[in-house]
Design a protein around this motif. Structure first.
Motif, PDB file in Angstrom:
ATOM      1  N   PHE A  33       0.830  -1.210   0.000  1.00 59.47           N
ATOM      2  CA  PHE A  33       0.000   0.000   0.000  1.00 59.47           C
ATOM      3  C   PHE A  33       0.863   1.259   0.000  1.00 59.47           C
ATOM      4  N   ASP A  38      -8.245  -1.091   0.609  1.00 60.65           N
ATOM      5  CA  ASP A  38      -7.020  -1.834   0.933  1.00 60.65           C
ATOM      6  C   ASP A  38      -7.314  -3.331   1.032  1.00 60.65           C
ATOM      7  N   ALA A  39      -8.429  -3.663   1.699  1.00 60.69           N
ATOM      8  CA  ALA A  39      -8.768  -5.080   1.880  1.00 60.69           C
ATOM      9  C   ALA A  39      -8.998  -5.735   0.520  1.00 60.69           C
ATOM     10  N   SER A  40      -9.700  -5.035  -0.346  1.00 66.98           N
ATOM     11  CA  SER A  40     -10.009  -5.595  -1.655  1.00 66.98           C
ATOM     12  C   SER A  40      -8.727  -5.803  -2.464  1.00 66.98           C
ATOM     13  N   ARG A  41      -7.871  -4.813  -2.453  1.00 70.52           N
ATOM     14  CA  ARG A  41      -6.623  -4.931  -3.225  1.00 70.52           C
ATOM     15  C   ARG A  41      -5.732  -6.020  -2.636  1.00 70.52           C
ATOM     16  N   VAL A  63     -16.792  -3.754  -4.799  1.00 69.80           N
ATOM     17  CA  VAL A  63     -16.752  -3.342  -3.395  1.00 69.80           C
ATOM     18  C   VAL A  63     -17.361  -1.950  -3.190  1.00 69.80           C
ATOM     19  N   PHE A  71      -7.267  -6.062   9.271  1.00 69.30           N
ATOM     20  CA  PHE A  71      -7.122  -4.640   9.597  1.00 69.30           C
ATOM     21  C   PHE A  71      -7.615  -4.337  11.004  1.00 69.30           C
ATOM     22  N   GLU A 124     -15.968   2.751   5.499  1.00 74.68           N
ATOM     23  CA  GLU A 124     -14.546   2.757   5.860  1.00 74.68           C
ATOM     24  C   GLU A 124     -13.812   2.596   4.530  1.00 74.68           C
ATOM     25  N   ARG A 134     -11.076   3.676   2.914  1.00 74.56           N
ATOM     26  CA  ARG A 134      -9.657   3.306   2.789  1.00 74.56           C
ATOM     27  C   ARG A 134      -9.455   1.831   3.132  1.00 74.56           C
ATOM     28  N   THR A 135     -10.062   1.401   4.227  1.00 71.20           N
ATOM     29  CA  THR A 135      -9.888   0.007   4.659  1.00 71.20           C
ATOM     30  C   THR A 135     -10.491  -0.951   3.648  1.00 71.20           C
ATOM     31  N   LEU A 136     -11.690  -0.622   3.138  1.00 75.37           N
ATOM     32  CA  LEU A 136     -12.335  -1.522   2.177  1.00 75.37           C
ATOM     33  C   LEU A 136     -11.507  -1.640   0.898  1.00 75.37           C
TER      34      LEU A 136
END
Lengths: 325, 276
Positions: free
Chosen positions: A52, B170-173, B186, A81, B164, B166-168
């Motif tokens: 990231f 990041d999680a997806s990527r 997503v 997370f 959320e 940014r988190t979603l």
């Protein structure tokens, strides 16, 4: 099982240096915690591992492959997370399936893997529920199952327990350790909670101001802190005057010996508080030399004292570190 | 006294507002659908000679279908352009340049501040240089997109704030999805309510806008109603009432559509918990 290594990583955000010369190797199958206060760079290191963030300088390697500039979605890493990250529009099973679909895994294999993963985190019955129908602890278990379903080369845990209440936190912490040991997945765990780090890590990296202060086993970090920062950050610490020279001695409460005989040991003081905590009694003593308060952990019942008593103290030989003035 | 005012205050406000809005609508409805002379429209004749025959009259006009069809075409185009531009922009602003949010918000409010007539005055000035574009009926689409911005950007923005994001992302990527798949699988599904709201608001603006269409001589539905009302006052007002009912129907659909499957199951689970 794969190793991951950071070599000379530096990362800045504007004028702020988030990481400075980070060198860290995770051996295959090992669980390493990065422990430190907010803003010490531990999450940045994790985000660099996940892809990231790209470091300004330095190399991240997965096994023998340089992955420094590999996009996040092409690295085979699983991540859990801090905040709940389940996709709200998908059921629990669909969430766990998400990464497998992206990897175009066959449907039959996907279904059985989703089932296995949900069983692994003990949520086999909840596949059809939506995330908002789960408790915080259950959501993090699903997130763990989702991260593990893709059989990641490295598992990245970004303070996954910090949003949970104490009881759930300790159960899930043990579960993470059990699952990690079972699957032998190389794991980087970021936390600011020393108890968490001490309880589940093979090794702990203590970070401060973007630098790795010490990397060692939990025993090393606790019993043989490499710097005053590590001594202060991990566990509680007393600051005693250095009788044999300049500076201070930083010493753990359990490494201070107390005697009810005021003249037996080297430092004298007066008891200001006695706190019974079951197996251990914490005795707070204000020492005469510099009027500082020192906490001593004594086995309950080993010494009979009360507030106002005069006592003497000494540091257990070989313990404590000297901090230069 | 203060307590009494505190309790009944909101009710009084709602009552006064309702009267303020409903009375003219009621008058318009009576004028359109009661076959009674205007001077005889007293309360005593409130239930006399209601007829809905007049409704069929506008449908016979040759421009009715054309104007309605054009308005729908423009509404769909406006919704598509709005979503195509706004969703990626809002996501980009949220993820990459959150500091620019204030600036973008300010820009999106401008259509509130600058009246449509000012916008159209500007368009008229550039008309000689852009005839190829402005001669097309569909040239209204970008202008309506701008006009709808204060509503649509807010809908998308508040949808993103509720996630959320940014988190979603990041999680997806992290789970192997590229940007396009992350957007489609997503973000967009979780912005469902916001997207539906923005779409309906856009359609409402596009179907109801009069000033720009009239000045640029486009025969969309609102200029047609206006012109028709001058020719056939009663039938014109009947048409206005119908178009209002249609808008209310659209917003009714909106509220039904906003009940997503996960929201429904959330409601069901709450109900069953309450029952048990």
């Amino acid at each position: 099982m794969t190793s991951i290594s950071f070599r000379g990583i530096r990362k800045t955000f504007g004028s702020t240096v988030a990481l400075e010369a980070l060198d860290l190797d995770l051996r295959p199958g090992e669980l390493v915690s990065l422990l430190g206060p907010s803003g010490c760079g531990k999450t940045t290191a994790l985000r660099i591992a996940a892809g990231f963030e790209i470091p300004d300088t330095g190399i991240v390697s997965l096994g023998d492959n340089d992955i420094t500039r590999t996009p996040a979605h092409r690295r085979n890493m699983g991540m859990v997370f801090q905040s709940y990250s389940l996709f709200p529009n998908l059921t629990v099973a669909q969430n766990v399936d998400f990464g497998l679909r992206n990897r175009k895994v066959e449907k039959a294999t996907r279904n059985s893997r989703v089932g296995e993963m949900l069983e692994l985190v003990q949520l086999g019955e909840l596949g059809k529920r939506y995330p908002h129908q789960l408790s915080g602890g259950q959501q993090q278990r699903v997130a763990l199952a989702r991260a593990l379903a893709v059989q990641p080369e490295v598992l990245l845990l970004d303070e996954p327990l910090s949003a949970l209440d104490a009881k759930v936190r300790s159960t899930l912490r043990d579960e993470i350790r059990r699952i990690q040991s079972e699957l032998k997945t190389t794991t980087l765990f970021v936390t600011h909670d020393q108890d968490e780090a001490l309880a589940i890590s093979d090794r702990i990296g203590v970070m401060s101001n973007g630098r790795l202060e010490q990397l060692g086993t939990p025993e090393d970090v606790y019993l043989r802190p490499a710097s005053p920062f590590v001594a202060r950050f991990v566990g509680s610490i007393n600051e005693l005057p250095n009788i044999n020279g300049a500076g201070k001695i930083l010493v753990r409460p359990e490494d201070v010996t107390i005697s009810a005989n005021e003249h037996e040991l080297t430092m004298r003081g007066t008891i200001t508080r006695v706190t019974f905590q079951g197996p251990v009694t914490i005795i707070s003593v204000r020492i005469d030399m510099n009027d500082q308060l020192v906490n001593v952990h004594a086995a309950s019942g080993s010494i009979h004292t009360q507030v106002g008593d005069r006592v003497s103290l000494a540091v257990t030989p070989g313990r404590g570190i000297v901090e230069a003035a | 006294m203060r307590n009494l005012l505190g309790k009944s205050g909101p009710k009084i406000v709602i009552l006064v507002t309702s009267v303020f809005f409903l009375l003219p609508l009621l008058a318009m409805t009576r004028f359109a659908f009661q076959n009674v002379g205007v001077f005889d429209l007293s309360w005593s004749k409130a239930f006399d000679k209601w007829t809905f025959d007049i409704v069929s009259k506008p449908f016979e006009d040759q421009y009715f279908t054309d104007s309605l069809y054009l308005s729908f075409k423009i509404a769909i185009g406006t919704a598509a352009l709005t979503l195509g531009l706004l969703i990626p922009t809002a996501i980009w602003v949220h993820l990459r340049v959150p500091k620019a949010r204030v600036l973008i918000e300010f820009m999106t409010v401008l259509p509130y501040v600058i009246p449509a007539i000012a916008l159209v005055a500007g368009i008229v000035v550039i008309k000689p240089h852009a005839r190829w574009f402005l001669n097309s009926d569909l040239s209204l689409i970008p202008f309506y997109t701008v006009l709808a911005l204060p509503f649509t950007y807010r809908a998308i923005d508040s949808g993103l704030r509720a996630l959320e994001l940014r988190t979603l992302v990041d999680a997806s990527r992290n789970l192997g999805a590229g940007w396009i798949r992350t957007m489609l699988k997503v973000i967009v599904p979780n912005l469902r309510s916001a997207i539906i709201s923005a779409t309906f608001l856009t359609v409402a603006v596009a179907l109801g806008e009069f000033t720009i269409a009239n000045v640029l001589l486009k025969r969309t539905f609102p200029p047609f109603i206006n012109e028709y009302r001058m020719r056939e006052p009663r039938a014109g007002y009947a048409l206005a009432v119908l178009s209002l009912l249609f808008t209310i129907f659209i917003f009714g659909l909106l509220s039904v559509a906003l009940r997503s499957p996960s929201a429904k199951s959330h409601q069901n689970s709450t109900k069953s918990r309450e029952m048990s």
